[in-house]
Design a protein around this motif. Structure first.
Motif: not given
Length: 441
Positions: A428-439
């Motif tokens: 799962k490749w994520r930008s930093r904003p998306d990773a912050i929300a998802e994780l």
């Protein structure tokens, strides 16, 4: 000459590195360390003598025991290259696996941490180590070759020649005063005089049984005036003045100290590489500290700002991710950088309970890799890394800090692959904003 311990020696070398003052001199002892285990001069001379004496027996006088005398004997007969090097020296003798010292030297040359290196070794193990690190070390056996390297490429001058061209290697005292070696050595010495002026010089693997190599090196360094010299060798400090008089005199010319670390050169260089990597990671972590405090309202735990104690190769891989190096690119930087969002990401992962395992963070069983990808579309970064990570160590997530997840047309955005038994679950490749929300960071 002052004896200091390993840590003190590494600290002095690291200070020189970050001040762009570090130079390296390495001798045959570096390549004798395992797993390289290149044979000593005595071992090569013994094999040559056995072969010669068993061939001619009592019909000729026995061959001399020392490699210096053997080489001089054949040189005076005009048979050094065509007979001695071709028949009596094993052409595979200088092959082997680069050891930790070679990897460290190559890494620090590729990053520019070592500004200039000079070697008496004919083997190509530093160059081979550079290839393993995805880079080509800038090498030359003449002044003109190293002077013509691209700007920013740290040179490695091989004053004794290179085994890729046996005819150009120096083995006998007579070669030193004969052309073309005499001019080559003189030009190399003049070049080194300028390159090593007021530099901090680390000497490793020098005090060996290759006496004729020592003489070549002493001639090359006759006019050099370094700032500080750190000799790394397992020998007792008291023996240096008598065993290598010219280099001891070079140390006496050092204006800021002459030190001895009683340790293997490979161990010293590997530890220097580790501390160099940890310093760069530490700077990134600290650069994110203030941003984290502004965002959360409390400072991070000081333990989160101290980098991993991983091995040199693992730290090198982390460094490449911090730089944003693409697959098959070497680490290139040697100066600490300020990357607040990158550092903050590492801190947020630790605040959530993540621990570093290899190059990934383990967060509740999920492996998370963090990459620097400033101003790049996320799908392009993902495509570049598509085949870079083996499935057995593949992370579940990759956070590309600085990348932007663009909305793509259906012809490009085909959805996430389903994975397979062979390749495992898709990453799962994520930008930093998306990773912050998802994780939930």
């Amino acid at each position: 000459m002052d004896g200091i311990d390993l840590q003190a020696g590494v600290e002095k070398a690291l200070d020189a590195l970050f001040a762009d003052r570090l130079a390296l001199l390495c001798g045959a002892g570096l390549s004798m360390a395992p797993p390289s285990s290149v044979p000593s001069a005595a071992a090569l001379a013994w094999k040559a003598k056995q072969k010669y004496d068993s061939t001619y027996g009592a019909s000729r006088p026995p061959l001399a025991e020392s490699i210096d005398d053997q080489a001089e004997f054949f040189f005076q007969r005009g048979e050094l290259v065509d007979v001695y090097l071709r028949t009596y020296i094993d052409h595979d003798a200088f092959a082997g696996t680069p050891n930790d010292g070679h990897l460290a030297a190559a890494d620090l040359l590729l990053t520019g941490g070592i500004g200039t290196a000079v070697s008496t070794n004919v083997d190509t193990l530093i160059e081979a180590a550079g290839n393993l690190l995805f880079g080509h070390v800038g090498v030359g056996v003449t002044r003109d070759k190293v002077a013509a390297l691209p700007p920013g490429k740290s040179p490695l001058l091989k004053v004794h020649g290179c085994w890729t061209d046996p005819a150009g290697t120096v083995w006998a005292a007579g070669q030193v005063v004969a052309e073309p070696i005499q001019t080559r050595l003189a030009e190399g010495a003049a070049w080194l005089t300028q390159r090593l002026l007021d530099r901090d010089l680390v000497i490793v693997g020098y005090w060996t049984d290759w006496d004729y190599l020592n003489e070549v090196l002493e001639q090359s360094l006759a006019a050099v005036s370094p700032s500080r010299i750190i000799v790394v060798d397992p020998c007792n400090t008291a023996v240096f003045e008598t065993k290598a008089k010219a280099l001891f005199e070079l140390g006496q010319r050092a204006t800021s100290g002459f030190f001895h670390v009683q340790e293997s050169g490979a161990v010293f260089l590997n530890q220097l590489r580790v501390e160099f990597s940890r310093a760069l990671l530490r700077r990134v972590l600290h650069s994110g500290s203030g941003t984290y405090q502004d965002h959360i309202g409390t400072p991070p735990d000081p333990a989160w700002l101290e980098p991993s104690t991983a091995d040199a190769q693992t730290l090198w891989r982390i460094r490449r991710d911090l730089e944003g190096a693409m697959p098959n690119e070497p680490a290139k930087g040697h100066q600490p950088v300020e990357e607040p969002l990158l550092g903050m990401t590492f801190i947020q992962l630790q605040a959530k309970g993540a621990t570093l395992e290899d190059i990934c963070w383990n967060l509740g069983g999920a492996r998370i890799r963090v990459l620097r990808a400033i101003n790049r579309p996320l799908h392009e970064v993902e495509a570049a890394y598509a085949r870079e990570t083996a499935p057995i160590v593949a992370p579940e997530y990759v956070i590309a800090v600085g990348a932007e997840a663009l909305a793509l047309p259906p012809s490009i955005a085909r959805g996430a692959p389903t994975g397979s038994i062979a390749r495992g679950a898709p990453i799962k490749w994520r930008s930093r904003p998306d990773a912050i929300a998802e994780l939930g960071l």
